[in-house]
Design an enzyme around this catalytic site. Structure first.
Site, mmCIF file in Angstrom:
data_model
loop_
_atom_site.group_PDB
_atom_site.id
_atom_site.type_symbol
_atom_site.label_atom_id
_atom_site.label_comp_id
_atom_site.label_asym_id
_atom_site.label_seq_id
_atom_site.Cartn_x
_atom_site.Cartn_y
_atom_site.Cartn_z
ATOM 1 N N LEU A 143 26.622 9.015 -7.183
ATOM 2 C CA LEU A 143 25.746 7.884 -6.841
ATOM 3 C C LEU A 143 24.271 8.194 -7.078
ATOM 4 O O LEU A 143 23.388 7.534 -6.532
ATOM 5 C CB LEU A 143 25.988 7.456 -5.382
ATOM 6 C CG LEU A 143 27.434 7.065 -5.047
ATOM 7 C CD1 LEU A 143 27.541 6.600 -3.601
ATOM 8 C CD2 LEU A 143 27.954 5.976 -5.992
ATOM 9 N N SER A 146 20.823 13.125 -6.964
ATOM 10 C CA SER A 146 19.859 14.059 -7.569
ATOM 11 C C SER A 146 18.640 13.298 -8.086
ATOM 12 O O SER A 146 17.499 13.738 -7.918
ATOM 13 C CB SER A 146 20.512 14.845 -8.710
ATOM 14 O OG SER A 146 21.018 13.975 -9.698
ATOM 15 N N ASP A 204 19.579 7.599 -14.443
ATOM 16 C CA ASP A 204 19.569 7.599 -12.975
ATOM 17 C C ASP A 204 18.149 7.541 -12.420
ATOM 18 O O ASP A 204 17.856 6.791 -11.481
ATOM 19 C CB ASP A 204 20.269 8.861 -12.431
ATOM 20 C CG ASP A 204 21.770 8.850 -12.682
ATOM 21 O OD1 ASP A 204 22.244 7.937 -13.368
ATOM 22 O OD2 ASP A 204 22.456 9.763 -12.187
HETATM 23 N N1 LIG Z 1 19.071 14.764 -0.068
HETATM 24 C C1 LIG Z 1 18.952 15.777 -0.919
HETATM 25 N N2 LIG Z 1 18.155 16.818 -0.617
HETATM 26 C C2 LIG Z 1 18.035 17.830 -1.487
HETATM 27 N N3 LIG Z 1 18.675 17.927 -2.667
HETATM 28 C C3 LIG Z 1 19.468 16.930 -3.016
HETATM 29 C C4 LIG Z 1 19.656 15.806 -2.170
HETATM 30 N N4 LIG Z 1 20.510 14.988 -2.775
HETATM 31 C C5 LIG Z 1 20.848 15.581 -3.953
HETATM 32 N N5 LIG Z 1 20.230 16.744 -4.105
HETATM 33 C C6 LIG Z 1 20.357 17.668 -5.261
HETATM 34 O O1 LIG Z 1 21.132 17.003 -6.245
HETATM 35 C C7 LIG Z 1 22.357 17.741 -6.510
HETATM 36 C C8 LIG Z 1 23.509 16.780 -6.731
HETATM 37 O O2 LIG Z 1 23.315 16.179 -7.958
HETATM 38 P P1 LIG Z 1 24.482 15.776 -8.922
HETATM 39 O O3 LIG Z 1 25.430 16.899 -9.126
HETATM 40 O O4 LIG Z 1 23.812 15.205 -10.100
HETATM 41 O O5 LIG Z 1 25.268 14.634 -8.128
HETATM 42 P P2 LIG Z 1 24.794 13.134 -7.782
HETATM 43 O O6 LIG Z 1 23.493 12.906 -8.455
HETATM 44 O O7 LIG Z 1 25.883 12.290 -8.327
HETATM 45 O O8 LIG Z 1 24.761 13.042 -6.300
HETATM 46 C C9 LIG Z 1 22.565 18.618 -5.301
HETATM 47 O O9 LIG Z 1 23.275 19.772 -5.682
HETATM 48 C C10 LIG Z 1 21.128 18.919 -4.874
HETATM 49 O O10 LIG Z 1 20.634 19.995 -5.630
HETATM 50 C C1 LIG Z 2 27.185 11.513 -16.358
HETATM 51 C C2 LIG Z 2 25.815 10.855 -16.343
HETATM 52 O O1 LIG Z 2 25.831 9.771 -17.293
HETATM 53 C C3 LIG Z 2 25.511 10.225 -14.975
HETATM 54 C C4 LIG Z 2 25.538 11.236 -13.861
HETATM 55 O O2 LIG Z 2 25.335 10.606 -12.607
HETATM 56 P P1 LIG Z 2 25.581 11.414 -11.246
HETATM 57 O O3 LIG Z 2 24.698 12.613 -11.246
HETATM 58 O O4 LIG Z 2 27.039 11.799 -11.211
HETATM 59 O O5 LIG Z 2 25.214 10.449 -10.159
HETATM 60 C C5 LIG Z 2 24.770 11.869 -16.749
HETATM 61 C C6 LIG Z 2 23.413 11.300 -17.131
HETATM 62 O O6 LIG Z 2 23.337 10.121 -17.540
HETATM 63 O O7 LIG Z 2 22.437 12.044 -17.077
HETATM 64 MG MG LIG Z 3 22.958 13.403 -10.451
#
Ligand SMILES: Nc1ncnc2c1ncn2[C@@H]1O[C@H](COP(=O)(O)OP(=O)(O)O)[C@@H](O)[C@H]1O
Ligand SMILES: C[C@@](O)(CCOP(=O)(O)O)CC(=O)O
Ligand SMILES: [Mg+2]
Length: 396
Positions: A143, A146, A204
């Protein structure tokens, strides 16, 4: 010296179509979610930078002079806007993070240090500030947590060092920056995403910055002309995964089987474009006749995402359970676990939704109906925050 308290937030996102393909120059359609990450920034008197990230268990602080010295060590090298591998290695060593560490707390700390030093190198001294980040979004579930984190950091650090204005006036509850300022926030947030994702597309952070519903392709951001009210059920399989690892895996597959994988990416691109035409043709409160096409596009794309290697048995299960209730789902974000989205029709009865939710929860999943099209990065007055956010940000 920065003397005000700031509270700001950025939304998470749902990718309707185009995840992964967008990293390779294809179209993605993404919408902002009504779940947000909040950041509170306060001046810190004693020449220290403090950062608390309860979502990933980080409580760290550093002396400002040590950070200044670290930044000076890069004199003659450009800090902006590109996190070079060597710079990140130096920061890892400074923060005691092992090479190649990909744990959430390591990536979050590294992204913070990179953005703090790079932004201060460009726009002024390292400021003595205390930063707390708290999120309504699940971390690492597809979602865009990051990106919401990176957008909040970029907006807060750029505001505190005076690179952009602080548009919140006395008596106002919320405020947003100008288009030009949002463009600067977005470009720095993209650098934060690069530290966390390795090779992000930028979709994103664009949604986190501008909010609403966007078409994104190779850095070109186009707000959708018209977005109907869509009912979407979000399901978190709670299977952990890393976007960085999944994005790298897709690249490997494309390099290994270019003639097989590139047509799949082209097909995903065509799905995004078809979906955009349907959405833009739909009235604000659409009748059920538009839905069969949208549902079929979900099904086809879910198969494609399995083909490029980002599926997971938990996501297959999610799709099977919703199909047994006549509903269509696909993974969203990087896949490999994390979240799926299910399209609900305007005439899907509350009873049918409840039955589907019950079966999904019985699998150990968590699900909730969402509102999409939330505003992008926003400054808040304390009095405008709801009790839960206020409580989380009052922890010191
Ligand atoms: N609330 C937060 N505080 C600090 N770091 C965060 C937070 N939310 C996300 N992150 C960082 O973003 C990473 C997750 O990103 P990602 O693997 O791209 O998953 P997504 O973006 O889908 O949640 C975590 O490992 C952390 O490093
Ligand atoms: C897989 C991708 O298309 C989206 C990644 O989204 P998330 O970090 O899983 O929320 C990667 C990107 O667009 O950078
Ligand atoms: Mg992400």
């Amino acid at each position: 010296m920065w003397e005000r308290n700031l509270v700001l937030s950025a939304p998470g996102k749902v990718i309707l179509h185009g995840e992964h393909a967008v990293v390779h120059g294809k179209v993605a359609l993404a919408v902002a979610l009504d779940l947000r990450t909040f950041l509170r920034l306060r001046p810190c008197a004693e020449g220290r930078v403090c950062v608390r990230l309860p979502g990933v268990g980080v409580v760290r602080s550093w002396d400002t002079p040590r950070l200044q010295a670290l930044r000076r060590g890069f004199a003659g090298r450009r800090w902006e806007p590109d996190p070079a591998a060597q710079q990140l290695d130096t920061l890892r060593e400074f923060a005691g993070i092992a090479a190649g560490a990909s744990a959430p707390e390591s990536l979050a700390t590294l992204a913070f240090l990179y953005m703090c030093l790079a932004i201060s190198a460009k726009y002024g001294d390292v400021l003595s500030v205390d930063i707390l980040v708290w999120s309504e979004l699940p971390t690492g579930a597809g979602l865009g947590s990051s990106a919401a984190y990176a957008v909040c950091l970029a907006a807060a650090l750029l505001t505190a060092c005076g690179a952009i204005s602080c548009p919140l006036k006395e008596g106002e509850s919320t405020a947003r920056w100008t288009e030009e300022e949002l463009t600067l926030i977005n470009s720095w947030a993209f650098q934060g995403e690069r530290v966390i994702h390795g090779n992000p597309s930028g979709v994103d952070n664009a949604v986190g910055t501008w909010g609403g519903a966007l078409r994104y392709q190779s850095g070109k951001i186009t707000p959708l002309k018209r977005v109907p009210t869509l009912r979407i059920l979000l399901t978190n399989t709670k299977v952990p995964r890393s976007t960085k690892v999944l994005v790298a895996g897709v690249k490997e597959k494309i390099l290994k089987f270019p003639a097989i994988m590139n047509p799949v990416l082209d097909s995903i691109d065509a799905i995004s474009q078809e979906c955009q035409s349907v959405l833009e043709a739909m009235p604000a409160n659409p009748s059920p006749e538009y839905y069969p096409v949208l549902e079929e596009l979900f099904d086809i794309n879910q198969h494609h995402l399995n083909v490029i290697g980002v599926g997971h048995p938990s996501l297959d299960r999610l799709c099977r359970v919703t199909a047994s209730h006549g509903l269509h789902s696909k993974l969203t974000g990087a896949g490999g676990g994390g979240c799926g989205i299910t399209l609900l029709r305007p005439d899907t009865s509350p009873l049918a939704v409840e039955a589907a939710k019950r079966d999904l929860c019985a699998c150990g999943f968590e699900c909730w109906e969402t509102n999409i099209g939330a505003p992008g990065v926003t400054l808040h007055s304390f009095s405008s925050l709801n009790a839960e956010v206020l409580h989380a940000l009052s922890e010191s």
